[in-house]
Design an enzyme around this catalytic site. Structure first.
Site, PDB file in Angstrom:
ATOM      1  N   GLU A   1       0.838  -1.243   0.012  1.00 20.71           N
ATOM      2  CA  GLU A   1      -0.070   0.122   0.088  1.00 20.71           C
ATOM      3  C   GLU A   1       0.829   1.164   0.052  1.00 20.71           C
ATOM      4  O   GLU A   1       0.610   2.342  -0.630  1.00 20.71           O
ATOM      5  CB  GLU A   1      -0.939  -0.200   1.270  1.00 20.71           C
ATOM      6  CG  GLU A   1      -1.416   1.176   1.649  1.00 20.71           C
ATOM      7  CD  GLU A   1      -2.741   1.627   1.127  1.00 20.71           C
ATOM      8  OE1 GLU A   1      -3.786   1.737   1.647  1.00 20.71           O
ATOM      9  OE2 GLU A   1      -2.583   1.918   0.197  1.00 20.71           O
TER      10      GLU A   1
ATOM     11  N   THR B   1      -4.115  10.387  -3.081  1.00 17.29           N
ATOM     12  CA  THR B   1      -4.122  10.073  -1.694  1.00 17.29           C
ATOM     13  C   THR B   1      -2.821  11.060  -0.884  1.00 17.29           C
ATOM     14  O   THR B   1      -2.787  11.487  -0.082  1.00 17.29           O
ATOM     15  CB  THR B   1      -3.862   8.796  -1.358  1.00 17.29           C
ATOM     16  OG1 THR B   1      -4.982   8.125  -1.879  1.00 17.29           O
ATOM     17  CG2 THR B   1      -3.871   8.278   0.299  1.00 17.29           C
TER      18      THR B   1
END
Ligand code: HSE
Length: 311
Positions: free
Chosen positions: A132, A185
Site C-alpha cells: 500500500e 492520496t
C-alpha cells in the site's frame, strides 16, 4: 498438491470512518478487485492490469501495490519464485475506497496461498502495508487491515502493530457514494497538519472512544455524536465539490453519521436499516448530481469475511 494459479476477489474498504484517522477502517461488499496469480519458471513479477482506471496504475513490480506487497512477502519467507499477476480493477484508483489496498492484499494473499500458506493472515498485514505504501507514500493499515481480515478494524498501535477487530451491531448498514472524481492520496495526506493543539487531540480521542464504545453497545446516538473528525476532514473537504450538501443530504435522510471515505472523494454514511441506507444513497447521489457529478452508490452491511478465493 499445491496450486499453480489462484483467483482472488478483494473488496473495497472505508478508512478513517470519521473519528479514526489512520486507525479505523471497514470492509465493503462491493466494489472489488479480482487478481489472477500464476507461478512461473522465471523469477520476477510480471503485472498486467485491466478494468476501471487501469491506465493510471504502474505495472512495474516495485511501483505497483500488489507487486510491492509480493516482493515484501517473498523477502520475508526467503523465496525467489516468479509470478504473473493480472489485476482486474473493479475499484477506481483515487476513489477513497482502498483501491491500492485491495490490489496489495490480493497479491500478498494470493502468493502466500501459492507458497502453501507459510504465513497466517495476521502475519500478512505488514506485507500488505508495504504494498500500500507504493501508492500513498506512507505506512498505514486502515484500508489493508479490513480488506485482509474483513469487519471493522481498529489499529490501536503501529509500533508495535496491534489491531482489534470491533464487534458490529446487528442493524448497522453502510452507504457509500462515489462521484466521478479522483483524489490523489499523497496530495490529500499533505493537507493534513502535522501538529494539533492538545484540545483537538483530546476531542478526537473522546470521539474515537465514543465510537468504539458504541460498536460494543449498539448505542447509535453515541455513535452519531462520535462521528466527527478534527484531524483530516476539515482540511480535505474543499477537494470534494458539494461536500456540505451531500453530507447534509445523508443526515436529512436518516444517517447516523457521515464522513469522507479515506481521502475521498467517496463519502460514506451509517444507518440502521438497508432501506434507510438505500434512501440515503439516493439523496447523496442527487446532491452530487446537483453539483454536476454522476455517482455510484453502494449500500450493504459491513463485510465480515476475508477475501474470497474464486478458484
Ligand atoms: N487513512 C488514510 C488517509 C486512508 O486518510 O490518508 C487513505 O487511503
Amino acid at each position: 498438491m499445491s496450486k499453480d494459479s489462484v483467483r482472488i476477489k478483494v473488496s473495497a474498504s472505508v478508512a478513517n470512518v470519521s473519528c479514526g484517522f489512520d486507525c479505523l477502517g471497514y470492509s465493503l461488499e462491493e466494489p472489488a478487485d479480482i487478481l489472477t496469480i500464476t507461478k512461473r519458471e522465471k523469477p520476477g513479477i510480471e503485472i498486467t492490469i485491466s478494468g476501471t482506471g487501469a491506465d493510471s496504475i504502474s505495472t512495474l513490480a516495485g511501483r505497483n501495490t500488489a507487486g510491492k506487497g509480493i516482493l515484501s512477502l517473498l523477502t520475508a519467507v526467503d523465496q525467489q519464485l516468479g509470478f504473473t499477476v493480472h489485476i482486474e480493477k473493479g475499484i477506481f484508483p483515487g476513489s477513497g475506497l482502498g483501491s491500492s489496498a485491495a490490489s496489495a492484499v490480493g497479491g500478498v494473499v494470493g502468493v502466500n496461498l501459492l507458497l502453501g500458506s507459510p504465513l497466517k493472515p495476521s502475519e500478512l498485514l505488514i506485507h500488505c502495508m508495504a504494498g500500500e505504501a507504493a501508492a500513498s507514500g506512507d505506512f498505514h493499515a486502515d484500508n489493508v487491515a479490513p480488506a485482509l481480515l474483513g469487519s471493522i478494524i481498529l489499529i490501536r498501535s503501529y509500533d508495535p502493530l496491534d489491531i482489534v477487530s470491533l464487534p458490529i451491531p446487528e442493524n448497522l448498514f453502510s452507504t457509500v457514494v462515489l462521484p466521478e472524481l479522483s483524489i490523489n492520496t499523497k496530495k490529500a495526506r499533505a493537507l493534513v497538519p502535522r501538529h494539533v493543539p492538545i484540545k483537538t487531540a483530546v476531542e478526537q480521542a473522546g470521539n474515537l472512544a465514543g465510537f468504539t464504545s458504541a460498536m460494543y453497545t449498539g448505542d447509535f446516538e453515541l455513535l452519531g455524536r462520535s462521528m466527527i473528525d478534527l484531524l483530516a476532514e476539515p482540511y480535505r473537504q474543499e477537494l470534494i465539490p458539494g461536500y456540505h450538501s451531500v453530507h447534509q443530504a445523508s443526515l436529512d435522510n436518516g444517517a447516523i453519521g457521515c464522513g469522507i471515505s479515506g481521502s475521498g472523494p467517496a463519502l460514506f454514511a451509517f444507518s440502521d436499516s438497508l432501506e434507510t441506507a438505500m434512501k440515503i444513497g439516493l439523496a447523496m447521489e442527487k446532491a452530487f448530481k446537483h453539483e454536476g457529478f454522476v455517482s455510484e452508490v453502494y449500500s450493504s452491511k459491513i463485510r465480515v469475511e476475508p477475501p474470497e478465493i474464486l478458484d
